[in-house]
Design an enzyme around this catalytic site. Structure first.
Site, PDB file in Angstrom:
ATOM      1  CB  SER A  41      -5.165   0.364  -3.632  1.00 27.61           C
ATOM      2  OG  SER A  41      -4.578   1.226  -4.579  1.00 27.61           O
ATOM      3  CG  HIS A  53      -8.546   4.269  -3.630  1.00 27.53           C
ATOM      4  ND1 HIS A  53      -8.623   3.506  -4.773  1.00 27.53           N
ATOM      5  CD2 HIS A  53      -7.365   3.925  -3.041  1.00 27.53           C
ATOM      6  CE1 HIS A  53      -7.546   2.740  -4.874  1.00 27.53           C
ATOM      7  NE2 HIS A  53      -6.768   2.981  -3.832  1.00 27.53           N
ATOM      8  CG  ASP A 101     -11.014   5.040  -6.413  1.00 29.56           C
ATOM      9  OD1 ASP A 101     -10.251   6.025  -6.433  1.00 29.56           O
ATOM     10  OD2 ASP A 101     -10.621   3.858  -6.519  1.00 29.56           O
TER      11      ASP A 101
END
EC number: 3.4.16.-
Length: 492
Positions: free
Chosen positions: A198, A465, A413
């Protein structure tokens, strides 16, 4: 993921992008930091950080350590870590630093106890379960709560929290490493990798650049200090703001989250390469419509049911950052979206790490004067003071320096979608070494992979994710392949 709030949308979300100057890798000289009050712990006394009696911990044969490492004595700034030795041959196996993003989210709460650590938080935060796919099967794993203000990491100087940004974070993380190796000198010669997901898509290459530059400077200056950095591993990473935003929108449209009309408006009115994009009200309103649709599902895993009443999800979608705010920055900045996966496990982690017996066992507090631990610090997130708009130039520098770079992407994601990563990597215009192909684990297609000169990119089929949450077995196999430098199998 600054201290920028733009009209309308900048407070509706907060996010992938900012547009500040591209930071130059800071040169940080490693000097030994002496102990200061809270915690009173010698850097060399790693045995004092040995974790014993962690509530609910399964029996294991490896050792693990947790505690604080000072990074600024004068300001009383210290960072919290949790280190797991490899399950076997810890002196021989690589050392991997794992970072989660946000900015403002905990690698202990996410990486260590929801994804790749050996102990996964149990339902309702009552204890821990052993993770059979823990990455310390293959390497020594070091989890760092970074920057200060995240998790248990702290500063006794309030002005430090106003400085938090990419540059500050990279400097502190490097100082942490210098001092951590003083605590654990037996790992100084281990091959070293930095990994994360991320917003750590910014942290990881930025820290790698600082390590790389300081290694070169130390060599020129005759210093013997050297961190044996060999490469970086990035999962669903924020990489280049313009490409990330375009991929975010295109993914939402191609996966039927938004209408054709919304997509057309964004395509026509939003120039994600421009600093002025967020002054366009029509663009802002259309991007807000994307967020409105994602509000109804789990943006981090678009085919997963949401956790009703989850505190992390509520704080993301319903907090002030999602409402209009009277503060307008003099320099218009793009909005940001919080990074990190937010299933119900977030709440369980919050319960677990706020227990007095847990904090005492992890040397986070004395068990009486408790720390208020949260999985993500929204103040850090909302007041971030500098983000590199693109780390692609750092990629180019590290590739030229011979470092290994692998990037992977869970393909369900919506937060940092596979399209965003493909757009970013395509902007590098690297020569293709091995054409797009499936890769396999346990005789099934786990995803697709392409090798470039100096970089490997892979997808994980059906993962969100936080890929290891969804595909623990294949992600461990992929991690092992990364450490070996040999791509995963091209056939069953």
């Amino acid at each position: 993921m600054d201290n920028y709030q733009t009209k309308n949308i900048s407070n509706l979300l907060t996010s992938l992008c900012f547009t500040t100057l591209l930071i130059l890798a800071p040169v940080v000289i490693c000097t030994r930091q002496h102990r200061f009050d809270s915690p009173k712990r010698s850097l060399l006394a790693n045995e004092q950080d040995l974790v014993t009696g962690l509530p609910g911990q399964p029996d294991v044969s490896f050792r693990h350590y947790a505690g604080y490492v000072p990074v600024d004595e004068s300001n009383g700034r210290a960072m919290f870590y949790w280190f797991f030795e490899a399950m076997d041959l810890p002196k021989e196996k690589p050392l991997v630093l794992w970072l989660n993003g946000g900015p403002g989210c905990s690698s202990v709460g996410y990486g260590a106890t929801q994804e790749i650590g050996p102990f996964l938080v149990d339902t309702n935060g009552n204890g821990l379960n052993f993770n059979p796919y823990a990455w310390n099967k293959e390497a020594n794993m070091l989890f760092l709560e970074s920057p200060v203000g995240v998790g248990f990491s702290y500063s006794n100087t309030s002005s430090d929290y106003q400085k938090l940004g990419d540059d500050f974070t990279a400097r502190d993380a490097y100082t942490f490493l210098c001092n951590w190796f003083e605590k654990f000198p037996e790992h100084k010669e281990n091959t070293f990798y930095i990994a994360g997901e991320s917003y750590a898509g910014k942290y990881v290459p930025e820290l790698a650049e600082v390590v790389y530059d300081n290694n070169n400077n130390n060599k020129k200056n005759g210093s013997s200090f050297h961190i044996n950095l060999k490469g970086i591993l990035l999962g669903n990473p924020e990489t280049s703001d313009a490409e990330d935003w375009r991929g975010w929108v295109d993914y939402a449209w191609s996966h039927a989250v938004i209408s054709d009309e919304t997509h057309r408006i964004i395509t026509r009115t939003c120039n994600f390469s421009s600093d002025n994009t967020w002054s366009n009200d029509e663009c802002n309103e259309a991007v807000a419509e994307v967020l409105k649709q994602y509000h109804e599902i789990d943006i981090y895993s678009i085919y997963t049911s949401v956790c009703i009443g989850d505190s992390a999800r509520s704080s993301y979608f319903d907090s002030a950052q999602f409402k209009t705010n009277s503060r307008i920055s003099s320099k218009r900045m793009p909005p940001r979206l919080m990074g990190g996966y937010d299933p119900c496990l977030d709440d369980y982690a919050r319960v677990f790490y706020n227990r007095a017996d847990v904090q005492k066992s992890l040397h986070a507090s004395d068990g009486v004067n408790l720390k208020n631990w949260s999985i993500c610090n929204m103040e850090i997130f909302n007041n971030w003071t500098g983000s590199n708009p693109s780390v692609l130039p750092i990629y180019e520098k590290l590739i030229a320096g011979g470092l290994r770079i692998w990037v992977y992407s869970g393909d369900t994601d919506g937060r940092v979608p596979v399209l965003a990563t493909r757009y970013s990597l395509n902007a590098l215009e690297l020569p293709i070494k091995t054409a797009w192909r499936p890769w396999y684990h346990e005789k099934q297609v786990s995803g697709w992979l392409q090798e470039y000169e100096g970089l490997t990119f892979a997808t994980f089929r059906g993962a969100g994710h936080a890929v290891p949450c969804f595909k623990p077995s294949s992600s461990l196999a992929f991690f092992s392949a990364f450490l070996s430098g040999v791509p995963p199998p091209p056939s069953r």
